[in-house]
Design a protein around this motif. Sequence first.
Motif, mmCIF file in Angstrom:
data_model
loop_
_atom_site.group_PDB
_atom_site.id
_atom_site.type_symbol
_atom_site.label_atom_id
_atom_site.label_comp_id
_atom_site.label_asym_id
_atom_site.label_seq_id
_atom_site.Cartn_x
_atom_site.Cartn_y
_atom_site.Cartn_z
ATOM 1 N N ARG A 5 0.860 -1.187 0.000
ATOM 2 C CA ARG A 5 0.000 0.000 0.000
ATOM 3 C C ARG A 5 0.895 1.234 0.000
ATOM 4 N NH1 ARG A 5 -5.231 -1.632 -0.977
ATOM 5 N NH2 ARG A 5 -5.785 -3.300 0.427
ATOM 6 N N TRP A 6 0.618 2.178 -0.892
ATOM 7 C CA TRP A 6 1.409 3.409 -1.028
ATOM 8 C C TRP A 6 0.763 4.494 -0.191
ATOM 9 C CZ3 TRP A 6 5.864 5.299 -2.307
ATOM 10 C CH2 TRP A 6 6.004 6.625 -2.711
ATOM 11 N N TYR A 76 -7.093 -3.778 -4.291
ATOM 12 C CA TYR A 76 -6.091 -2.986 -4.992
ATOM 13 C C TYR A 76 -4.850 -2.873 -4.109
ATOM 14 C CZ TYR A 76 -7.011 0.962 -1.935
ATOM 15 O OH TYR A 76 -7.117 1.759 -0.843
ATOM 16 N N PHE A 77 -3.738 -2.516 -4.719
ATOM 17 C CA PHE A 77 -2.488 -2.323 -4.003
ATOM 18 C C PHE A 77 -1.578 -1.473 -4.863
ATOM 19 C CE2 PHE A 77 -2.771 -6.507 -5.929
ATOM 20 C CZ PHE A 77 -1.747 -6.482 -6.855
ATOM 21 N N GLY A 78 -0.396 -1.151 -4.368
ATOM 22 C CA GLY A 78 0.593 -0.394 -5.123
ATOM 23 C C GLY A 78 1.711 -1.304 -5.565
ATOM 24 N N ILE A 98 9.867 3.105 -10.569
ATOM 25 C CA ILE A 98 8.510 3.328 -11.061
ATOM 26 C C ILE A 98 7.545 2.905 -9.963
ATOM 27 C CG2 ILE A 98 6.819 2.841 -12.864
ATOM 28 C CD1 ILE A 98 9.163 2.038 -14.669
ATOM 29 N N ILE A 99 6.675 3.817 -9.589
ATOM 30 C CA ILE A 99 5.690 3.550 -8.542
ATOM 31 C C ILE A 99 4.305 3.663 -9.162
ATOM 32 C CG2 ILE A 99 4.729 4.361 -6.356
ATOM 33 C CD1 ILE A 99 7.564 5.575 -5.824
ATOM 34 N N PHE A 100 3.544 2.603 -9.045
ATOM 35 C CA PHE A 100 2.139 2.612 -9.418
ATOM 36 C C PHE A 100 1.363 2.622 -8.098
ATOM 37 C CE2 PHE A 100 4.315 0.453 -12.896
ATOM 38 C CZ PHE A 100 3.839 1.143 -13.994
ATOM 39 N N PRO A 101 0.839 3.780 -7.663
ATOM 40 C CA PRO A 101 0.198 3.868 -6.350
ATOM 41 C C PRO A 101 -1.041 2.992 -6.190
ATOM 42 C CG PRO A 101 0.678 6.055 -7.192
ATOM 43 C CD PRO A 101 0.925 5.092 -8.306
ATOM 44 N N ARG A 102 -1.726 2.712 -7.303
ATOM 45 C CA ARG A 102 -2.979 1.947 -7.181
ATOM 46 C C ARG A 102 -3.191 1.117 -8.440
ATOM 47 N NH1 ARG A 102 -7.673 3.700 -3.856
ATOM 48 N NH2 ARG A 102 -9.438 2.466 -4.529
ATOM 49 N N VAL A 103 -3.157 -0.190 -8.297
ATOM 50 C CA VAL A 103 -3.443 -1.104 -9.398
ATOM 51 C C VAL A 103 -4.417 -2.165 -8.911
ATOM 52 C CG1 VAL A 103 -1.173 -0.764 -10.481
ATOM 53 C CG2 VAL A 103 -1.537 -2.701 -8.956
ATOM 54 N N ALA A 104 -5.089 -2.804 -9.859
ATOM 55 C CA ALA A 104 -5.999 -3.905 -9.540
ATOM 56 C C ALA A 104 -5.781 -5.015 -10.566
ATOM 57 C CB ALA A 104 -7.448 -3.430 -9.581
ATOM 58 N N VAL A 105 -5.852 -6.248 -10.111
ATOM 59 C CA VAL A 105 -5.693 -7.402 -10.991
ATOM 60 C C VAL A 105 -6.962 -7.549 -11.822
ATOM 61 C CG1 VAL A 105 -5.325 -9.897 -11.096
ATOM 62 C CG2 VAL A 105 -4.162 -8.543 -9.363
ATOM 63 N N THR A 106 -6.803 -7.659 -13.150
ATOM 64 C CA THR A 106 -7.960 -7.864 -14.029
ATOM 65 C C THR A 106 -8.027 -9.290 -14.581
ATOM 66 O OG1 THR A 106 -6.732 -7.024 -15.936
ATOM 67 C CG2 THR A 106 -8.081 -5.441 -14.707
ATOM 68 N N ALA A 107 -6.887 -9.991 -14.617
ATOM 69 C CA ALA A 107 -6.859 -11.386 -15.080
ATOM 70 C C ALA A 107 -5.597 -12.042 -14.543
ATOM 71 C CB ALA A 107 -6.876 -11.455 -16.598
ATOM 72 N N VAL A 125 -3.990 -0.140 -14.315
ATOM 73 C CA VAL A 125 -3.341 0.941 -13.576
ATOM 74 C C VAL A 125 -4.419 1.981 -13.313
ATOM 75 C CG1 VAL A 125 -1.537 2.694 -13.610
ATOM 76 C CG2 VAL A 125 -1.122 0.458 -14.665
ATOM 77 N N LEU A 126 -4.736 2.179 -12.045
ATOM 78 C CA LEU A 126 -5.821 3.065 -11.650
ATOM 79 C C LEU A 126 -5.289 4.439 -11.269
ATOM 80 C CD1 LEU A 126 -7.671 0.470 -9.394
ATOM 81 C CD2 LEU A 126 -8.123 0.988 -11.798
ATOM 82 N N GLU A 127 -6.148 5.418 -11.298
ATOM 83 C CA GLU A 127 -5.804 6.792 -10.919
ATOM 84 C C GLU A 127 -6.086 6.964 -9.435
ATOM 85 O OE1 GLU A 127 -4.579 10.762 -11.827
ATOM 86 O OE2 GLU A 127 -4.726 9.085 -13.221
ATOM 87 N N ASP A 128 -5.046 7.162 -8.648
ATOM 88 C CA ASP A 128 -5.214 7.439 -7.232
ATOM 89 C C ASP A 128 -5.618 8.898 -7.066
ATOM 90 O OD1 ASP A 128 -4.486 6.295 -4.373
ATOM 91 O OD2 ASP A 128 -3.763 8.365 -4.458
ATOM 92 N N ASP A 129 -6.569 9.174 -6.182
ATOM 93 C CA ASP A 129 -7.071 10.543 -6.011
ATOM 94 C C ASP A 129 -5.977 11.516 -5.585
ATOM 95 O OD1 ASP A 129 -9.612 9.763 -6.697
ATOM 96 O OD2 ASP A 129 -10.286 9.499 -4.629
ATOM 97 N N THR A 130 -5.018 11.055 -4.815
ATOM 98 C CA THR A 130 -3.972 11.928 -4.293
ATOM 99 C C THR A 130 -2.679 11.864 -5.090
ATOM 100 O OG1 THR A 130 -4.883 11.612 -2.079
ATOM 101 C CG2 THR A 130 -2.671 12.535 -2.212
ATOM 102 N N TYR A 131 -2.254 10.651 -5.513
ATOM 103 C CA TYR A 131 -0.916 10.455 -6.068
ATOM 104 C C TYR A 131 -0.875 10.212 -7.567
ATOM 105 C CZ TYR A 131 -0.477 9.746 -1.092
ATOM 106 O OH TYR A 131 -0.565 9.897 0.259
ATOM 107 N N GLY A 132 -1.999 10.243 -8.254
ATOM 108 C CA GLY A 132 -2.020 10.019 -9.697
ATOM 109 C C GLY A 132 -1.907 8.548 -10.036
#
Length: 147
Positions: A5-6, A76-78, A98-107, A125-132
């Motif tokens: 978690r980021w 979700y997780f980072g 490279i930091i992906f603050p919020r991702v979710a597994v789709t398959a 790769v999801l858009e985090d409200d605070t960190y992009g």
Amino acid sequence: LELYRWNGSSFTGGHSLTSELRRIIWNFQNNLSPDRTPGCGDWANRAFRTGREQKLTFDRDFRDFLLGQSLKDNDYFGIYLQAVGPEFEAGYPYQVEIIFPRVAVTAAPVRVAQRRLAEEVEFAVLEDDTYGSVIVQVQNQVSAYAA
């Protein structure tokens, strides 16, 4: 590679994936469409973006059900990726983080690769409200780009 978690400055909790990774693919589609209007000559004078699309894929040995369970739990997780090369000065290696603050597994399909169980995990790769959606930090000999 770490799945945590980021919180904006560091990761907490999580699980590290290391030797089981064979390939990482980051697809990035900016969906930018330049537009020419009267009076701009041979050049486009504006551009519109309909929405950025990013997908991350890991090809890895199938060792546990963590990523498959994340898909079932709709969790979700980072993700934190770091690549380090040789030093260009003492104590300063070429590197990219490279930091992906919020991702979710789709398959997370399981298959056989080179007579071993493997899975090719796809992440949105999801858009985090605070960190992009992505933070990239590069360390090399060039002091600035497009200055």
